[in-house]
Design a protein around this motif. Structure first.
Motif, short mmCIF file in Angstrom:
data_model
loop_
_atom_site.label_atom_id
_atom_site.label_comp_id
_atom_site.label_asym_id
_atom_site.label_seq_id
_atom_site.Cartn_x
_atom_site.Cartn_y
_atom_site.Cartn_z
N MET A 142 6.11 -3.09 5.57
CA MET A 142 5.18 -4.47 5.40
C MET A 142 4.72 -5.80 6.32
O MET A 142 3.67 -5.87 6.16
N ARG A 153 -3.31 -3.13 5.00
CA ARG A 153 -2.29 -3.90 4.50
C ARG A 153 -2.17 -3.02 3.67
O ARG A 153 -2.47 -1.68 3.02
N ASP A 155 0.21 -1.56 0.35
CA ASP A 155 0.33 -2.05 -1.12
C ASP A 155 1.67 -1.74 -1.31
O ASP A 155 2.79 -3.00 -2.19
N ASP A 173 4.09 -5.03 -2.04
CA ASP A 173 2.87 -6.11 -2.32
C ASP A 173 2.79 -7.52 -3.34
O ASP A 173 1.47 -6.87 -3.68
N ASN A 176 -0.19 -9.71 -3.61
CA ASN A 176 -1.47 -9.40 -3.33
C ASN A 176 -2.36 -8.56 -4.15
O ASN A 176 -3.71 -8.70 -4.61
#
Length: 320
Positions: A142, A153, A155, A173, A176
């Motif tokens: 990550m 990104r 997740d 995450d 976000n």
């Protein structure tokens, strides 16, 4: 490495460039001026070419998108976990302009999968080195992948059993993931999640006493465990059961076993048993009480529910 090679090639071409003296100029001083001019031209080329090369390479690097970056292949080449491999599922996040990924750690063999499943189920009682290593790897993934390509990104990173029936979210995450709009929601589908994750969410959506929860805790209770863990006279579960709870006592609980056909057996078991019971109770009271709980289960059909509601509950799950 590729960019470096291209840069060297351009520099080499710049150094090789020269100006041929004019054959018709025979006077020495004119010839000398021409040679000096050629030297100056070559020097200028040597100075300017690297500058142009740097700009060109930067433009190429900035223009890279995630279609040129195979996340799954990169993970399997650069991160190593014994008897396991990585799988990645992606979707477009138009809100923040990234390609988001769910990364799953999947065992290569059924036996290893069975062993790890048991360790995850008992992780609330014991620390396992393999789980600690997976969690550390999840943190590295990550942290490092978005630095390699800012257009992606991660997740979440999960462990998923060999048959896909059991999974544990190692890391997500959350910050976000809280950025949600209708377009993002519509891009998420149940195909991104395991059948067990979907089942837990559907059962709570149908039977959970309180739907306004901040986390959905999932505890796998093996067959043979006492219904009341605080009383040695308690009857034991005849099969593996799942207990779902919120983060607060007021959220209540659901204890059940799955039948694999869309139905479940619901056990009428409280989240906590009363510890201070009257001393004059029959010594067989707890055995009789808990035997009644396991003998009188209720068969319930689990409604599929709304996909968006299911996904929101999946994101709240914590496997213990």
């Amino acid at each position: 490495m590729f960019v470096g090679i291209v840069g060297l090639s351009l520099v080499f071409v710049g150094c090789a460039k020269s100006v041929e003296p004019n054959e018709e100029l025979v006077m020495g001083d004119i010839q000398e001026n021409v040679n000096n001019s050629a030297d100056e031209t070559s020097d200028t080329s040597n100075e300017e070419t690297p500058k142009s090369d740097v700009g060109s390479n930067k433009d190429k690097e900035d223009s890279k998108d995630t279609t040129e970056f195979d996340v799954e292949n990169y993970l399997n080449e650069h991160y190593s976990l014994d008897n396991s491999h990585f799988e990645a599922v992606s979707w477009e996040n138009e809100d923040i302009g990234t390609t988001d990924y769910t990364v799953n750690i999947v065992p290569d063999y059924k036996e290893h999968s069975k062993d790890m499943k048991e360790k995850f189920q008992n992780a609330h009682m014991k620390v396992y080195e393999e789980i600690e290593e997976m969690t550390e790897t999840a943190k590295q993934i990550m942290d490092e992948l978005p630095k390699i390509n800012s257009k992606l990104r991660i997740d979440s990173v999960n462990w998923v059993s060999h048959d896909g029936e059991f999974s544990v979210m190692l890391l997500q995450d959350y910050e976000n993931s809280s950025i949600k709009v209708e377009d993002k929601k519509s891009s998420e589908t149940l195909s991104q999640f395991s059948s067990q994750q979907i089942e837990y969410a559907r059962v709570w959506l149908l039977l959970g006493p309180n739907q306004e929860i901040d986390e959905l805790n999932v505890r796998i209770i093996p067959a043979g465990e006492p219904v009341n863990p605080h009383d040695e006279e308690s009857a034991t579960y005849p099969e593996e059961v799942i207990q779902l709870t919120g983060s607060r006592l007021v959220d209540g609980s659901v204890t059940y076993s799955g039948n694999g056909d869309g139905t479940i057996n619901v056990y009428n078991v409280p989240l906590r048993f009363e510890k201070n019971v009257p001393e004059d109770l029959d010594e067989n009271y707890m055995r009789i009480l808990t035997e009644g709980m396991i003998e009188n289960t209720e068969l319930v059909y689990v409604d599929p529910g709304q996909e968006e509601d299911i996904i929101e509950l999946i994101k709240l799950q914590k496997i213990h």
